[in-house]
Structures are given as C-alpha cells and as structure tokens.
Design a protein around this motif. Structure first.
Motif, mmCIF file in Angstrom:
data_model
loop_
_atom_site.group_PDB
_atom_site.id
_atom_site.type_symbol
_atom_site.label_atom_id
_atom_site.label_comp_id
_atom_site.label_asym_id
_atom_site.label_seq_id
_atom_site.Cartn_x
_atom_site.Cartn_y
_atom_site.Cartn_z
ATOM 1 N N ASP A 131 0.877 -1.447 -0.130
ATOM 2 C CA ASP A 131 -0.016 0.029 -0.295
ATOM 3 C C ASP A 131 0.730 1.411 -0.064
ATOM 4 N N ARG A 132 1.816 1.383 0.775
ATOM 5 C CA ARG A 132 2.658 2.353 0.970
ATOM 6 C C ARG A 132 4.136 2.209 0.346
ATOM 7 N N PRO A 133 4.676 3.260 -0.507
ATOM 8 C CA PRO A 133 5.705 2.950 -1.373
ATOM 9 C C PRO A 133 7.002 2.779 -0.236
ATOM 10 N N VAL A 134 7.912 2.198 -0.796
ATOM 11 C CA VAL A 134 8.983 2.164 0.159
ATOM 12 C C VAL A 134 10.028 2.893 -0.255
ATOM 13 N N ALA A 135 11.170 3.350 0.572
ATOM 14 C CA ALA A 135 12.349 4.087 0.376
ATOM 15 C C ALA A 135 13.010 3.497 -0.744
ATOM 16 N N CYS A 136 13.601 4.586 -1.675
ATOM 17 C CA CYS A 136 14.174 3.930 -3.222
ATOM 18 C C CYS A 136 15.262 2.867 -2.483
ATOM 19 N N GLY A 137 15.943 3.523 -1.331
ATOM 20 C CA GLY A 137 17.172 3.006 -0.962
ATOM 21 C C GLY A 137 17.043 1.253 -0.476
ATOM 22 N N SER A 138 15.653 0.798 -0.381
ATOM 23 C CA SER A 138 15.492 -0.360 -0.033
ATOM 24 C C SER A 138 15.830 -1.357 -1.144
ATOM 25 N N CYS A 139 15.926 -0.900 -2.252
ATOM 26 C CA CYS A 139 16.306 -1.556 -3.501
ATOM 27 C C CYS A 139 17.530 -0.985 -4.152
ATOM 28 N N PHE B 159 25.926 -3.019 -2.908
ATOM 29 C CA PHE B 159 25.491 -4.454 -2.751
ATOM 30 C C PHE B 159 26.318 -5.005 -2.139
ATOM 31 N N ASP B 160 26.429 -4.679 -0.666
ATOM 32 C CA ASP B 160 27.767 -5.580 -0.006
ATOM 33 C C ASP B 160 26.898 -6.245 1.058
ATOM 34 N N GLU B 161 27.927 -6.767 2.192
ATOM 35 C CA GLU B 161 27.247 -7.574 3.098
ATOM 36 C C GLU B 161 26.174 -6.998 4.132
ATOM 37 N N LYS B 162 26.040 -5.730 4.140
ATOM 38 C CA LYS B 162 25.169 -4.979 4.956
ATOM 39 C C LYS B 162 23.766 -5.214 4.046
ATOM 40 N N PHE B 163 23.808 -4.820 2.934
ATOM 41 C CA PHE B 163 22.602 -5.116 1.927
ATOM 42 C C PHE B 163 22.240 -6.237 2.217
ATOM 43 N N ARG B 164 22.946 -7.316 1.995
ATOM 44 C CA ARG B 164 22.382 -8.723 1.924
ATOM 45 C C ARG B 164 21.777 -9.302 3.146
ATOM 46 N N VAL B 165 22.232 -8.568 4.283
ATOM 47 C CA VAL B 165 21.271 -8.963 5.417
ATOM 48 C C VAL B 165 20.228 -8.095 5.585
ATOM 49 N N GLU B 166 20.231 -6.576 5.589
ATOM 50 C CA GLU B 166 19.206 -5.846 5.867
ATOM 51 C C GLU B 166 18.143 -5.783 4.843
ATOM 52 N N HIS B 167 18.277 -6.098 3.606
ATOM 53 C CA HIS B 167 17.115 -5.913 2.587
ATOM 54 C C HIS B 167 16.157 -6.811 2.759
ATOM 55 N N GLN B 168 16.502 -8.071 3.559
ATOM 56 C CA GLN B 168 15.336 -8.974 3.733
ATOM 57 C C GLN B 168 14.328 -8.534 4.664
ATOM 58 N N GLN B 169 14.556 -7.674 5.475
ATOM 59 C CA GLN B 169 13.486 -7.060 6.441
ATOM 60 C C GLN B 169 12.873 -6.017 5.581
ATOM 61 N N SER B 170 13.217 -5.335 4.535
ATOM 62 C CA SER B 170 12.726 -4.171 3.987
ATOM 63 C C SER B 170 11.403 -4.201 3.514
ATOM 64 N N PHE B 171 10.868 -5.280 3.243
ATOM 65 C CA PHE B 171 9.706 -5.538 2.580
ATOM 66 C C PHE B 171 8.512 -6.506 3.473
ATOM 67 N N SER B 172 7.212 -5.987 3.208
ATOM 68 C CA SER B 172 6.216 -6.846 4.007
ATOM 69 C C SER B 172 5.427 -7.947 3.005
ATOM 70 N N SER B 173 6.139 -7.941 1.836
ATOM 71 C CA SER B 173 5.448 -8.935 0.714
ATOM 72 C C SER B 173 6.447 -9.803 0.143
ATOM 73 N N ASP B 174 5.950 -11.224 -0.156
ATOM 74 C CA ASP B 174 6.985 -11.839 -1.009
ATOM 75 C C ASP B 174 7.123 -11.401 -2.310
ATOM 76 N N GLU B 175 6.202 -10.604 -2.784
ATOM 77 C CA GLU B 175 6.121 -10.273 -4.138
ATOM 78 C C GLU B 175 7.461 -9.219 -4.448
ATOM 79 N N ALA B 176 7.622 -8.602 -3.346
ATOM 80 C CA ALA B 176 8.668 -7.770 -3.455
ATOM 81 C C ALA B 176 10.022 -8.363 -3.781
#
Ligand code: HEC
Ligand code: HEC
Ligand code: HEC
Ligand code: HEC
Ligand code: HEC
Length: 158
Positions: A71-79, A84-101
C-alpha cells in the motif's frame, strides 16, 4: 423549521460530520510526505515531494516504480543501496512486507542459502546515487526542472 433554513442546516450538518470524521480519522499525511530530506555527500537535498506529486500532476508510480503490491511506497534505498555489500545482503530481507517484493529482483521467493544461479544480476539495478540522479534528471530534462552541469546547487545545499 422554515424551509429557507433547510439548506443552511444541511450544510452545517455536513460540516459537523466532516469535522468529526476528520477528528476520528486524521488524514495519513505521511502517505504523501510534504518534503523529503535526502542527506548525501554532495550536500543535503530537500525534495519538495508533495509539490511534485500534487501540483506537477504526477502519479505515485511515475517515481515509485517498485511494483511490489504494498500500500505504501518503500524508500528507494531499499532496492538501490549505496553498495550491494554484506550490509545490504542482511538488511534488505527485512525491508519489505510481501513476498512479491522479492520477485522484483529474485527469480523465486528466496530461501537462504542462495545457490549462485539464484543471485540477482545487479548490473541493471542502479546504485543509490545513480537511481536518484537518474530519475530526477531524466524527468527534468524532458518536463522541466533543474538538470545538467550547472544545476547542482538548485538541488544541493552548499
Ligand atoms: C516525482 C517523483 C515522486 C512522486 C510523483 C511521488 N513520490 Fe513519493 N517519494 C519520491 C522520492 C524520491 C522519495 C524519497 C525516497 C527515499 O528517501 O528513499 C519519496 C518518498 C516517499 C515516501 C516515504 C518512503 C519512506 O519510507 O522513506 C512515501 C510514503 C511516498 N513517497 C509516497 C508517495 C505517494 C503516496 C505518492 C503519490 C501520491 C508519491 N509518493 C509520489 C518521489 C516521488
Ligand atoms: C522494490 C524495489 C525497488 C524500489 C523500491 C525502487 N526501485 Fe528503482 N529499480 C528497481 C529495479 C529492480 C531496477 C532495474 C530495472 C528494472 O527492473 O526496472 C530499477 C531501476 C531503476 C532506475 C533505472 C531504470 C529506469 O527505470 O529508469 C532508476 C532511475 C530507478 N530505479 C530509480 C528509483 C527511484 C528514484 C526509486 C524511489 C522513488 C526507486 N527506483 C525505487 C527496483 C526498485
Ligand atoms: C532490489 C533487489 C532485491 C530485492 C527486492 C530483494 N533482494 Fe534479496 N538479494 C538481492 C541481491 C543483489 C543479493 C545479493 C546477491 C549476491 O550475493 O550476489 C540478494 C541476496 C539475498 C539473500 C542471500 C543473502 C546472503 O547472505 O547471501 C537472501 C536470503 C535474500 N536476498 C532474500 C530476499 C528476500 C526474502 C526478499 C524479499 C523480502 C529479497 N531478497 C528481495 C537483491 C534483492
Ligand atoms: C516525473 C518528473 C520529475 C521527477 C522524477 C523529479 N522532478 Fe523535480 N521537477 C519536475 C517538474 C515538472 C518541475 C517544475 C519545473 C518548472 O516548473 O520549471 C520540477 C522542479 C524541481 C525543482 C525546482 C522547484 C521545486 O519544486 O523545488 C527542484 C529543486 C526539483 N524539481 C528537485 C527534484 C529532485 C531532487 C528530484 C529527484 C529526487 C526530482 N525533482 C524528480 C519534475 C520531476
Ligand atoms: C534534481 C536534483 C539534483 C541535481 C540537479 C543534482 N543532484 Fe546530486 N543528488 C541529488 C539527490 C537526490 C542525491 C541523493 C542520492 C543519494 O542519497 O545517494 C544526490 C547525490 C549526490 C552526490 C552523493 C553521491 C554519493 O555517492 O554519495 C553527489 C556527490 C552529487 N549528488 C553531486 C552532484 C553534482 C556534482 C551535481 C551537478 C552536476 C548534482 N549532484 C546535481 C539530486 C540532485
């Protein structure tokens, strides 16, 4: 009650209902932020979000091209992270509320550990600075707004 009072009474009632509704259900102002402050090493950028989304007449999806069914757009930085480093690999998995993402980048809903062939190709996903500059500038070039060599301080604070 005389007939001539009916219209005014009706209007008062409508306003009263609107006022109560507005009190009970305040508009979710955050759904279309007035301004977004984007801090970065080039100097802070204050993006007039509401003006862009409202007065300039664009649709949310003209910029928020996430296509992830939230429903609500997510921050551009989520994607579009800084890297694309270790920090992204860990944190991005929590940035979205749907599997579609996940399917925006992964071929299937990912299960760790990922096989090498399941790792997204990051060639075509711009990093943060390119994503912002790319989107702001390409629209400004075609529709108006600051872009090009001498435009830096029309967006960045000195
Ligand atoms: C001209 C481009 C543009 C348009 C049109 C636009 N937005 Fe945005 N929006 C942005 C940018 C850029 C950001 C900053 C994102 C960031 O900081 O990563 C943003 C941020 C947001 C955020 C905060 C996201 C977060 O969690 O940080 C929300 C919510 C949002 N927009 C909703 C909307 C809605 C709803 C609409 C349509 C009514 C809309 N936007 C239209 C470009 C736009
Ligand atoms: C859910 C993930 C996701 C979000 C959120 C997202 N993007 Fe993207 N973006 C992508 C992917 C993936 C690509 C690679 C090309 C494609 O598949 O569309 C891309 C491509 C781009 C491109 C280059 C191609 C093009 O369409 O011009 C720009 C510029 C861009 N994004 C800017 C932004 C901005 C600015 C925001 C925030 C307003 C944003 N993106 C939000 C996933 C996302
Ligand atoms: C913007 C694109 C994008 C989106 C959206 C995305 N991923 Fe990823 N994901 C990546 C990239 C890039 C990697 C790193 C691949 C590599 O290591 O080469 C990755 C790696 C992973 C990994 C492996 C982590 C590791 O430590 O190796 C898992 C698990 C994962 N993603 C799960 C998810 C889940 C779950 C979602 C949805 C909620 C999701 N991803 C959404 C781009 C994305
Ligand atoms: C989809 C099109 C579009 C996108 C994307 C876009 N803009 Fe604009 N922008 C405009 C238009 C149209 C104007 C008004 C030009 C005019 O009236 O001269 C404008 C004007 C501006 C102005 C000057 C007036 C004001 O509102 O402050 C600034 C600064 C600006 N944009 C910053 C940004 C930034 C930063 C981004 C990226 C985060 C961005 N814009 C993305 C269309 C866009
Ligand atoms: C339309 C508005 C706009 C204009 C014009 C603009 N920028 Fe930016 N710039 C941005 C935004 C938004 C970001 C935030 C991206 C981010 O967070 O990494 C940014 C980020 C940057 C960064 C930080 C990148 C990083 O990797 O951290 C630098 C450096 C930069 N801009 C330099 C410039 C220069 C030099 C010019 C003039 C040639 C310019 N910008 C013109 C909007 C603009």
């Amino acid at each position: 009650m005389k007939n001539r009072y009916i219209p005014i009474t009706a209007i008062v009632v409508v306003f009263a209902i609107a006022a109560v509704a507005g009190f009970l259900f305040p508009p979710a102002v955050q759904d279309n932020p007035a301004r977004v402050v984007i801090d970065n090493s080039g100097g802070r950028v204050v993006f007039t979000h509401f003006v862009h989304a409202d007065e300039y007449g664009y649709d949310c999806a003209d910029c928020h091209h996430d296509e992830i069914g939230q429903d609500r757009p997510v921050a551009c930085g989520s994607c579009h992270p800084a890297a694309f480093d270790e920090k992204f690999r860990v944190e991005h998995q929590q940035s979205f509320s749907s599997d579609e993402a996940c399917l925006r980048c992964h071929a299937d809903v990912p299960v760790a550990p990922l096989a090498d062939e399941d790792r997204p190709d990051t060639e075509n996903i711009p990093l943060r600075a390119d994503a912002f500059h790319g989107q702001c500038m390409s629209c400004h070039e075609s529709d108006g707004g600051p872009y090009g060599e001498d435009s830096c301080y029309e967006c960045h604070a000195r």
